[in-house]
Motif scaffolding. Structure first.
Motif, mmCIF file in Angstrom:
data_model
loop_
_atom_site.group_PDB
_atom_site.id
_atom_site.type_symbol
_atom_site.label_atom_id
_atom_site.label_comp_id
_atom_site.label_asym_id
_atom_site.label_seq_id
_atom_site.Cartn_x
_atom_site.Cartn_y
_atom_site.Cartn_z
ATOM 1 N N LYS A 135 56.094 29.993 45.133
ATOM 2 C CA LYS A 135 55.615 30.067 43.754
ATOM 3 C C LYS A 135 54.500 29.046 43.592
ATOM 4 C CE LYS A 135 59.724 31.900 41.458
ATOM 5 N NZ LYS A 135 60.695 31.729 40.350
ATOM 6 N N ILE A 215 48.616 29.804 35.354
ATOM 7 C CA ILE A 215 49.408 31.020 35.533
ATOM 8 C C ILE A 215 50.423 30.785 36.646
ATOM 9 C CG2 ILE A 215 49.352 33.469 36.140
ATOM 10 C CD1 ILE A 215 46.538 33.627 35.126
ATOM 11 N N GLU A 216 51.681 31.076 36.379
ATOM 12 C CA GLU A 216 52.731 30.968 37.397
ATOM 13 C C GLU A 216 52.747 32.265 38.213
ATOM 14 O OE1 GLU A 216 54.706 28.435 38.169
ATOM 15 O OE2 GLU A 216 53.842 27.122 36.635
ATOM 16 N N VAL A 217 52.614 32.136 39.528
ATOM 17 C CA VAL A 217 52.520 33.309 40.391
ATOM 18 C C VAL A 217 53.560 33.233 41.507
ATOM 19 C CG1 VAL A 217 51.023 34.669 41.886
ATOM 20 C CG2 VAL A 217 50.041 33.442 39.951
ATOM 21 N N THR A 218 54.237 34.344 41.756
ATOM 22 C CA THR A 218 55.147 34.445 42.903
ATOM 23 C C THR A 218 54.398 35.136 44.037
ATOM 24 O OG1 THR A 218 57.107 34.573 41.497
ATOM 25 C CG2 THR A 218 57.309 35.392 43.758
ATOM 26 N N ILE A 219 54.176 34.415 45.114
ATOM 27 C CA ILE A 219 53.432 34.954 46.262
ATOM 28 C C ILE A 219 54.436 35.481 47.276
ATOM 29 C CG2 ILE A 219 51.855 34.396 48.155
ATOM 30 C CD1 ILE A 219 50.683 32.242 46.263
ATOM 31 N N LEU A 231 46.957 40.830 39.892
ATOM 32 C CA LEU A 231 47.714 40.454 38.701
ATOM 33 C C LEU A 231 47.139 41.247 37.535
ATOM 34 C CD1 LEU A 231 47.925 36.576 39.202
ATOM 35 C CD2 LEU A 231 49.544 38.325 39.954
ATOM 36 N N LYS A 234 45.372 40.004 33.864
ATOM 37 C CA LYS A 234 45.132 38.557 33.875
ATOM 38 C C LYS A 234 43.655 38.216 34.037
ATOM 39 C CE LYS A 234 49.501 37.490 33.555
ATOM 40 N NZ LYS A 234 50.036 36.873 32.318
ATOM 41 N N LEU A 249 43.963 37.597 43.437
ATOM 42 C CA LEU A 249 44.073 36.359 44.210
ATOM 43 C C LEU A 249 43.794 36.679 45.673
ATOM 44 C CD1 LEU A 249 47.337 34.806 42.694
ATOM 45 C CD2 LEU A 249 44.970 34.534 41.907
#
Length: 365
Positions: A135, A215-219, A231, A234, A249
């Motif tokens: 994350k 922005i919180e991102v789960t990779i 995303l 966004k 991303l």
């Protein structure tokens, strides 16, 4: 100077259909438009094909031309003996070149909702973050909807008095080819078809403002350099109530000091001493999932490869794991103690040339 046959100018037969004539004109207009073509006689050729199309695309004029040839139009006011003043090229030029090109035909209102622009942001990842997923908090600068005016750009909306809500204005242009009706974007409302009594002071009428946000991102596990993660929504804010664009991303993965990655497979070099290679051994080795033991058989050579099935990287799409390959690297010592040197000298007195490769080499001496 004798004029060329209009059918010859457009490169069509005398039985050509209206669609074939239009298609031929579109192709030639693109080729010889003075703003594109750098040939010395581009303007003359462009004027010639315009004249030919103006006649052959009109059913009445075409019949007159078929019966009387160029004599049917002698005495016209056009520079080449033909009057363009009653022929409007704006629709076809708008189709060919679009608004804002050359003669600026085909302007369109921009009052309808439109999606915001997509954005691309490069994200650096450690090797382990890419392999196992993680994350991340992503910081970016973007355009968001102006809260002051709710993205409208102002208050007191009213129909534009210049274009009367059309978003475009039509003007007459006189060129060396004759007179043309030009439709361009309205300069007052910028194509929106509406204006405001008061322009928003925060966004200055654009409906968007710059913003910095996290922005919180789960990779997902298994991404690699060059991979992209989309995303939705966004990206930059849309216009006139349109949806926001998307944010992409793009990952750049840092190299690991031991592991090398090829697609979803992992490679590692395992150094062995001469005695370990000759006698065989059990070695503890690192993997991306933790340490494990590998049995090295006696007589191992440099370059030998051992496959550990399923110990590679998990594919982010199929979830299938790659393999890990352990490549043997037998290290020849460069510094020996007296005792070690003595042992090697004793060993050298024995016959170690048991492999057939030695005899094969000697046969060429």
């Amino acid at each position: 100077m004798n004029k060329r046959d209009y059918y010859e100018v457009l490169g069509v037969s005398k039985s050509a259909t209206e669609a074939e004539i239009k298609s031929a004109f579109r192709k030639l207009a693109k080729q010889y438009h003075p703003d594109i073509c750098k040939e010395a006689n581009a303007e003359e050729k462009f004027k010639e094909i315009q004249e030919a199309y103006a006649v052959l695309s009109d059913e009445t004029k075409r019949k007159q031309y078929d019966q009387y040839g160029h004599a049917a139009f002698q005495g016209g006011t056009g520079g080449a003996g033909f009057d363009f003043s009653d022929f409007d090229f704006s629709d076809i030029f708008g189709d060919i070149f679009g608004g804002g090109f050359g003669f600026n035909f085909g302007g369109r209102t921009s009052s309808r909702a439109s999606k915001g622009r997509d954005s691309v942001l490069r994200v650096n990842l450690d090797f382990e973050e890419a392999v196992h997923g993680c994350k991340k908090t992503i910081n970016l600068d973007t355009l968001v909807k102006c809260e002051e005016c709710s993205g409208l750009g102002g208050s007191g909306e009213e129909v534009c008095k210049t274009c009367h809500g059309n978003g475009t204005v039509t003007t007459e242009q006189k060129t060396l080819f004759g007179s043309f009706m030009s439709r361009t974007t309205c300069p007052t409302c910028k194509g929106k078809g509406k204006t405001f009594k008061a322009t928003c002071s925060k966004c200055r009428g654009t409906g968007k403002v710059k913003a910095n946000k996290d922005i919180e991102v789960t990779i997902p596990a298994g991404v690699n350099t060059g991979n992209q993660l989309r995303l939705a929504g966004k990206g930059e804010a849309g216009s006139n109530g349109g949806a926001s664009g998307d944010l992409y991303l793009e990952f750049v993965v840092k190299e690991h000091p031991l592991f090398e990655r090829e697609d979803n497979d992992i490679y590692i070099k395992l150094p062995l001493t001469i005695t370990e290679a000759v006698l065989g051994c059990v070695k503890e080795i690192p993997t991306i999932y933790g340490n494990g033991n590998l049995t090295i058989p006696a007589g191992t050579q440099s370059g030998d490869k051992h496959r550990l099935k399923g110990k590679g990287v998990e594919d982010p799409n199929s979830k299938k794991k790659g393999d890990m390959y352990v490549v043997i690297d037998v290290i020849t010592p460069t510094k020996l103690s007296r005792e070690q040197k003595k042992l090697f000298e004793e060993l050298n007195k024995t016959n170690l040339e048991t492999d057939s490769i030695f005899s094969k080499f000697r046969s060429y001496l």
